[in-house]
Each structure stands twice: as C-alpha cells, then as structure tokens.
Design an enzyme around this catalytic site. Structure first.
Site, PDB file in Angstrom:
ATOM      1  N   SER A 152      -8.416  -2.103   9.798  1.00 44.19           N
ATOM      2  CA  SER A 152      -8.793  -3.147   9.006  1.00 44.19           C
ATOM      3  C   SER A 152      -9.910  -3.803   9.209  1.00 44.19           C
ATOM      4  O   SER A 152     -10.563  -3.872  10.020  1.00 44.19           O
ATOM      5  CB  SER A 152      -7.571  -4.341   9.099  1.00 44.19           C
ATOM      6  OG  SER A 152      -8.150  -5.220   8.499  1.00 44.19           O
ATOM      7  N   ASN A 153     -10.655  -4.043   8.193  1.00 41.06           N
ATOM      8  CA  ASN A 153     -11.905  -5.084   8.404  1.00 41.06           C
ATOM      9  C   ASN A 153     -11.766  -6.080   9.159  1.00 41.06           C
ATOM     10  O   ASN A 153     -12.678  -6.406   9.911  1.00 41.06           O
ATOM     11  CB  ASN A 153     -12.417  -5.601   7.016  1.00 41.06           C
ATOM     12  CG  ASN A 153     -11.483  -6.612   6.307  1.00 41.06           C
ATOM     13  OD1 ASN A 153     -11.737  -7.702   6.452  1.00 41.06           O
ATOM     14  ND2 ASN A 153     -10.482  -6.473   5.650  1.00 41.06           N
ATOM     15  N   HIS A 154     -10.562  -6.487   9.576  1.00 38.94           N
ATOM     16  CA  HIS A 154     -10.285  -7.676  10.571  1.00 38.94           C
ATOM     17  C   HIS A 154     -10.644  -7.424  11.786  1.00 38.94           C
ATOM     18  O   HIS A 154     -10.627  -8.255  12.630  1.00 38.94           O
ATOM     19  CB  HIS A 154      -9.036  -8.346  10.348  1.00 38.94           C
ATOM     20  CG  HIS A 154      -9.086  -9.062   8.850  1.00 38.94           C
ATOM     21  ND1 HIS A 154      -9.498 -10.011   8.351  1.00 38.94           N
ATOM     22  CD2 HIS A 154      -8.116  -8.468   7.601  1.00 38.94           C
ATOM     23  CE1 HIS A 154      -9.506 -10.325   7.064  1.00 38.94           C
ATOM     24  NE2 HIS A 154      -8.563  -9.620   6.607  1.00 38.94           N
ATOM     25  N   TYR A 158      -3.964 -10.334  14.675  1.00 37.89           N
ATOM     26  CA  TYR A 158      -3.711  -9.073  13.866  1.00 37.89           C
ATOM     27  C   TYR A 158      -4.811  -8.083  13.794  1.00 37.89           C
ATOM     28  O   TYR A 158      -4.722  -6.911  14.004  1.00 37.89           O
ATOM     29  CB  TYR A 158      -3.725  -9.632  12.430  1.00 37.89           C
ATOM     30  CG  TYR A 158      -3.714  -8.595  11.134  1.00 37.89           C
ATOM     31  CD1 TYR A 158      -2.769  -7.526  11.162  1.00 37.89           C
ATOM     32  CD2 TYR A 158      -4.821  -8.442  10.254  1.00 37.89           C
ATOM     33  CE1 TYR A 158      -2.892  -6.432  10.252  1.00 37.89           C
ATOM     34  CE2 TYR A 158      -5.053  -7.500   9.387  1.00 37.89           C
ATOM     35  CZ  TYR A 158      -4.091  -6.409   9.299  1.00 37.89           C
ATOM     36  OH  TYR A 158      -4.264  -5.626   8.329  1.00 37.89           O
ATOM     37  N   LEU A 182       0.674  -1.499  -0.079  1.00 35.86           N
ATOM     38  CA  LEU A 182       0.042   0.107  -0.012  1.00 35.86           C
ATOM     39  C   LEU A 182       0.881   1.299   0.048  1.00 35.86           C
ATOM     40  O   LEU A 182       0.741   2.182  -0.703  1.00 35.86           O
ATOM     41  CB  LEU A 182      -0.954  -0.263   1.279  1.00 35.86           C
ATOM     42  CG  LEU A 182      -2.241   0.891   1.482  1.00 35.86           C
ATOM     43  CD1 LEU A 182      -2.816   0.541   0.120  1.00 35.86           C
ATOM     44  CD2 LEU A 182      -2.932   0.306   2.458  1.00 35.86           C
ATOM     45  N   ARG A 192     -14.627 -12.742  -2.809  1.00 33.07           N
ATOM     46  CA  ARG A 192     -14.607 -12.100  -1.436  1.00 33.07           C
ATOM     47  C   ARG A 192     -14.283 -10.464  -1.856  1.00 33.07           C
ATOM     48  O   ARG A 192     -15.270  -9.594  -1.316  1.00 33.07           O
ATOM     49  CB  ARG A 192     -14.112 -12.548  -0.314  1.00 33.07           C
ATOM     50  CG  ARG A 192     -14.020 -11.536   0.921  1.00 33.07           C
ATOM     51  CD  ARG A 192     -13.185 -12.152   1.837  1.00 33.07           C
ATOM     52  NE  ARG A 192     -12.817 -11.147   2.882  1.00 33.07           N
ATOM     53  CZ  ARG A 192     -11.971 -10.459   3.012  1.00 33.07           C
ATOM     54  NH1 ARG A 192     -11.001 -10.353   2.037  1.00 33.07           N
ATOM     55  NH2 ARG A 192     -11.607  -9.531   4.096  1.00 33.07           N
ATOM     56  N   ASP A 197      10.131   3.388   6.881  1.00 34.73           N
ATOM     57  CA  ASP A 197       9.815   1.642   6.748  1.00 34.73           C
ATOM     58  C   ASP A 197      11.294   1.073   7.392  1.00 34.73           C
ATOM     59  O   ASP A 197      12.015   1.723   7.207  1.00 34.73           O
ATOM     60  CB  ASP A 197       9.860   1.319   5.255  1.00 34.73           C
ATOM     61  CG  ASP A 197       8.919  -0.027   5.307  1.00 34.73           C
ATOM     62  OD1 ASP A 197       7.656  -0.136   5.093  1.00 34.73           O
ATOM     63  OD2 ASP A 197       9.529  -0.868   5.798  1.00 34.73           O
ATOM     64  N   GLY A 234       3.552  -1.901   9.781  1.00 33.87           N
ATOM     65  CA  GLY A 234       3.124  -2.948  10.689  1.00 33.87           C
ATOM     66  C   GLY A 234       3.101  -4.295   9.992  1.00 33.87           C
ATOM     67  O   GLY A 234       3.079  -4.186   8.813  1.00 33.87           O
TER      68      GLY A 234
HETATM   69  P1  NAI Z   1       2.842  -4.560   3.837  1.00 31.44           P
HETATM   70  O1  NAI Z   1       3.134  -5.745   4.556  1.00 31.44           O
HETATM   71  O2  NAI Z   1       2.912  -4.585   2.308  1.00 31.44           O
HETATM   72  O3  NAI Z   1       3.610  -3.554   4.240  1.00 31.44           O
HETATM   73  C1  NAI Z   1       3.688  -2.928   5.650  1.00 31.44           C
HETATM   74  C2  NAI Z   1       5.154  -2.266   5.907  1.00 31.44           C
HETATM   75  O4  NAI Z   1       5.399  -2.132   7.248  1.00 31.44           O
HETATM   76  C3  NAI Z   1       6.235  -3.078   5.225  1.00 31.44           C
HETATM   77  O5  NAI Z   1       6.918  -2.227   4.336  1.00 31.44           O
HETATM   78  C4  NAI Z   1       7.086  -3.495   6.465  1.00 31.44           C
HETATM   79  O6  NAI Z   1       8.498  -3.564   6.033  1.00 31.44           O
HETATM   80  C5  NAI Z   1       6.477  -2.431   7.375  1.00 31.44           C
HETATM   81  N1  NAI Z   1       6.654  -2.565   8.905  1.00 31.44           N
HETATM   82  C6  NAI Z   1       6.402  -3.754   9.361  1.00 31.44           C
HETATM   83  N2  NAI Z   1       6.828  -3.672  10.667  1.00 31.44           N
HETATM   84  C7  NAI Z   1       7.355  -2.686  10.805  1.00 31.44           C
HETATM   85  C8  NAI Z   1       8.250  -2.093  11.859  1.00 31.44           C
HETATM   86  N3  NAI Z   1       8.212  -2.628  13.185  1.00 31.44           N
HETATM   87  N4  NAI Z   1       8.722  -0.919  11.849  1.00 31.44           N
HETATM   88  C9  NAI Z   1       8.715  -0.425  10.573  1.00 31.44           C
HETATM   89  N5  NAI Z   1       8.070  -0.707   9.472  1.00 31.44           N
HETATM   90  C10 NAI Z   1       7.315  -2.063   9.619  1.00 31.44           C
HETATM   91  O7  NAI Z   1       1.466  -4.045   3.944  1.00 31.44           O
HETATM   92  P2  NAI Z   1       0.162  -3.424   3.045  1.00 31.44           P
HETATM   93  O8  NAI Z   1      -0.709  -4.007   2.348  1.00 31.44           O
HETATM   94  O9  NAI Z   1       1.009  -2.271   2.423  1.00 31.44           O
HETATM   95  O10 NAI Z   1      -0.527  -2.718   4.243  1.00 31.44           O
HETATM   96  C11 NAI Z   1      -0.344  -1.482   4.896  1.00 31.44           C
HETATM   97  C12 NAI Z   1      -1.076  -1.045   6.205  1.00 31.44           C
HETATM   98  O11 NAI Z   1      -2.486  -1.168   5.776  1.00 31.44           O
HETATM   99  C13 NAI Z   1      -0.926  -1.929   7.305  1.00 31.44           C
HETATM  100  O12 NAI Z   1      -1.037  -1.477   8.566  1.00 31.44           O
HETATM  101  C14 NAI Z   1      -2.143  -3.205   7.020  1.00 31.44           C
HETATM  102  O13 NAI Z   1      -2.454  -3.850   8.194  1.00 31.44           O
HETATM  103  C15 NAI Z   1      -3.109  -2.312   6.602  1.00 31.44           C
HETATM  104  N6  NAI Z   1      -4.146  -2.818   5.787  1.00 31.44           N
HETATM  105  C16 NAI Z   1      -4.005  -3.149   4.658  1.00 31.44           C
HETATM  106  C17 NAI Z   1      -4.735  -3.754   3.664  1.00 31.44           C
HETATM  107  C18 NAI Z   1      -4.576  -3.901   2.346  1.00 31.44           C
HETATM  108  O14 NAI Z   1      -5.611  -4.500   1.537  1.00 31.44           O
HETATM  109  N7  NAI Z   1      -3.320  -3.811   1.975  1.00 31.44           N
HETATM  110  C19 NAI Z   1      -6.224  -3.932   4.342  1.00 31.44           C
HETATM  111  C20 NAI Z   1      -6.373  -3.754   5.551  1.00 31.44           C
HETATM  112  C21 NAI Z   1      -5.502  -2.927   6.378  1.00 31.44           C
HETATM  113  C1  15L Z   2      -5.820  -6.878   5.650  1.00 33.50           C
HETATM  114  O1  15L Z   2      -5.998  -6.249   6.790  1.00 33.50           O
HETATM  115  C2  15L Z   2      -4.541  -7.083   5.121  1.00 33.50           C
HETATM  116  O2  15L Z   2      -3.522  -6.441   5.517  1.00 33.50           O
HETATM  117  C3  15L Z   2      -4.674  -7.563   3.422  1.00 33.50           C
HETATM  118  O3  15L Z   2      -3.456  -8.035   3.108  1.00 33.50           O
HETATM  119  C4  15L Z   2      -5.805  -8.388   3.170  1.00 33.50           C
HETATM  120  O4  15L Z   2      -5.798  -9.583   3.738  1.00 33.50           O
HETATM  121  C5  15L Z   2      -7.153  -7.641   3.554  1.00 33.50           C
HETATM  122  O5  15L Z   2      -7.090  -7.148   4.894  1.00 33.50           O
HETATM  123  C6  15L Z   2      -8.459  -8.178   3.078  1.00 33.50           C
HETATM  124  O6  15L Z   2      -9.181  -8.493   4.046  1.00 33.50           O
HETATM  125  O7  15L Z   2      -8.507  -8.802   2.108  1.00 33.50           O
END
Ligand code: NAI
Ligand code: 15L
Length: 269
Positions: A109-111, A138, A16, A176, A35, A71
């Site tokens: 998150s939706n979770h 999570y 994201l 979904r 990051d 995260g």
């Molecule tokens: P991702 O896993 O691709 O990116 C997360 C980033 O956070 C990674 O680059 C990782 O290195 C960094 N990170 C993890 N732990 C860390 C720490 N302790 N210190 C510094 N950096 C750290 O996840 P994505 O998909 O980009 O999601 C971004 C955020 O959005 C997350 O918080 C996720 O829970 C939330 N989210 C994403 C969804 C999606 O559909 N992509 C859906 C719902 C929530």
């Molecule tokens: C999330 O919260 C996750 O970060 C993402 O990787 C997907 O699993 C998304 O929800 C989902 O519900 O599809």
C-alpha cells in the site's frame, strides 16, 4: 515465463477481491478463492483465516501463483494488525514455500510510505527508493510484507511482486484520490503483468492509473509490462467543485497517505 493459470486469490470477499473476481478470468485465469468470510454465490470458495496454517497449505497446493489481498485494509489495533497482516502474510508465504508455489503478488500500500510529503507544483514524482515512512500500524504491516517478500526471494527463490496500491475503487471519491487512484481495469492489468513478467527475486512497484495528477513513478510497474489505460482526470471537475483543491496547510493533505497521517487517522477522506 508462460502465464500461470490457476491463481489463489486471498481476500476474495473484499472490495478489491470482488472487483478482481470479475476481471481476472478474462485474462485466462482460473481462480481459487479464499477469505475468512463466506462469499455469496461461490460455494467452492475456501473459508479460512490466515491464522489456519493447515488450511493455507491445502489452499495453495497445486496453484501456479497467488494474489494475496487478504488482511485488514485500514488502521486498526496493533494486535489485530499483527495477527492478520504480519503473521497472516508470513503464514501465506511459508505455505507457498512448503508447497512449491513460486510466484506471489502482494497487495502492499501507499501507506508504507504514507508520511512522504506529496509532490506539489513542479516537484518530481516520488521515486520507488524513497525511504519507507509508514503512516499507521497498517502501513507498517505493509513494510513488513515487502521485507518478507524480499527474504523469501533471497532465501527461497520465491518470485514476488509487491504492489504499493494507491486507491483502487470503481471511481475516486476525493480530490486526493485523483492522484493515487487505480481503476479496477488497470489493477487487473497490473496484476496480470505482475503474474506473468519475467521476474526474478522481489520487485516493488507503485500501483495507480496514468493519472494527470499522479504523485509517484510508474516506471517500475511499466517495466513489468503494465500499460495503464485510465486517468482519474475525467472525475476531477466534479470532485474539485465539491471539495476544492488540496490545501497544503491542511495536515490531511500534506503527505501521500492523506488523512491516515492525522491523529487519529481518518477514513474516508
Ligand atoms: P477489504 O477490507 O475490502 O478486503 C479484505 C478482505 O480480507 C476481507 O474480505 C476480509 O474478510 C479478508 N481478511 C481479513 N483478515 C483476514 C484473515 N485473517 N484471514 C482471511 N481473510 C481475511 O480490503 P480491499 O480494499 O479489498 O483491499 C484488499 C487488499 O489490498 C488489502 O490487503 C489492502 O491492504 C490492499 N490495498 C487496498 C487498497 C484499495 O484501494 N482497495 C489500497 C492499498 C492496498
Ligand atoms: C489503502 O491502503 C486502503 O486499503 C484503502 O482502503 C484506501 O484507504 C487506500 O489505501 C488509500 O490510500 O486511499
């Protein structure tokens, strides 16, 4: 309020974060990136773990607002989730408070409500005030993040928006996701709304596109000024032909959180 200009984007190396690095500058933002992983082609990005409180203080100093994406983004062990998502989000809010940064947009998150049964047929959309039902450690960490945001709003006057994101990827990959998908362009629209809306205190919203098969109420997001432009239905024929419609008797299809609700939680689904 005037649009904030310099934004700290945490989790900027992630999926994201990478999408938003491409889209947010067109809204006039200058991004400061953070990051734990280095980001190719971004020599000025801050490489720091959310556990590093000194680095966080420095990272937030002087920014107008923060978009907190960093995260663990899937299920993991409780210890890992505790460090990265629970303590890490606390460290971030505390650094922002100490440095006087007043606006934080939190990627929930939706979770956080994953065990909520999904609407079927003519069932009403899931409202914002549906009880929290995290489907994983999570999801539990996202409940914590939302409550932390509320605490910092009430106690310290932080203006903060928690976005319960559905699935934000370039395109939906499952049936979904047709219900919970948020296009990257709509995500940037919603982040911009959350960064600029006249918010006092803490606001929680669901984040998705204007999907034909939507499961939850987008009115709280629209109240921030969000006007979604996309609808996952353009991907429906192909995905349904490949995977079939969701089966209500399949535990992986029964709840908002999909296969995060199965034992063990499954991804991708
Ligand atoms: P991702 O896993 O691709 O990116 C997360 C980033 O956070 C990674 O680059 C990782 O290195 C960094 N990170 C993890 N732990 C860390 C720490 N302790 N210190 C510094 N950096 C750290 O996840 P994505 O998909 O980009 O999601 C971004 C955020 O959005 C997350 O918080 C996720 O829970 C939330 N989210 C994403 C969804 C999606 O559909 N992509 C859906 C719902 C929530
Ligand atoms: C999330 O919260 C996750 O970060 C993402 O990787 C997907 O699993 C998304 O929800 C989902 O519900 O599809």
């Amino acid at each position: 309020m005037p649009a904030p200009r310099t934004i700290l984007l945490t989790g900027a190396a992630g999926g994201l974060g990478t999408l938003m690095r491409g889209l947010l500058p067109s809204y006039g933002y200058e991004l400061r990136l953070l990051d734990m992983l280095p980001i190719e082609g971004e020599p000025d990005a801050i490489t720091a773990d959310l556990a590093d409180t000194e680095a966080l203080r420095e990272a937030v100093r002087g920014v107008d607002a923060i978009v907190h994406l960093a995260g663990i983004s899937l299920e993991s062990t409780f210890d890992k989730i505790l460090k990265a998502n629970i303590e890490g989000t606390y460290n971030l809010y505390e650094a922002a408070r100490a440095e006087g940064v007043r606006r934080i947009v939190f990627a929930s998150s939706n979770h956080a409500v994953g065990y909520t049964p999904r609407p079927q047929g003519d069932d009403p959309l899931i409202p914002l005030d549906t009880p929290r039902r995290p489907d994983t450690f999570y999801g539990l960490s996202k409940c914590f993040g939302e409550d932390l945001a509320q605490l910092y709003a009430d106690r310290h006057g932080t203006q903060t928006v928690s976005i319960r994101i559905g699935s934000c990827f370039p395109a939906p990959t499952t049936v979904r996701m047709l219900s919970v998908w948020m296009s990257p362009a709509d995500c940037a629209r919603l982040l911009h709304a959350a960064l600029t809306a006249d918010v006092t205190g803490h606001t929680v919203v669901y984040g998705s596109s204007a999907n034909t098969r939507l499961w939850w109420d987008l009115a709280p997001a629209r109240a921030l000024g969000y006007e979604p432009q996309d609808d996952s239905e353009v991907f429906a024929a192909k995905l349904v032909a490949e995977q079939g419609e969701l089966n209500p008797d399949d535990p992986a299809h029964a709840n908002l959180g999909g296969a995060f609700c199965t034992e063990p939680p499954i991804w991708p689904y």
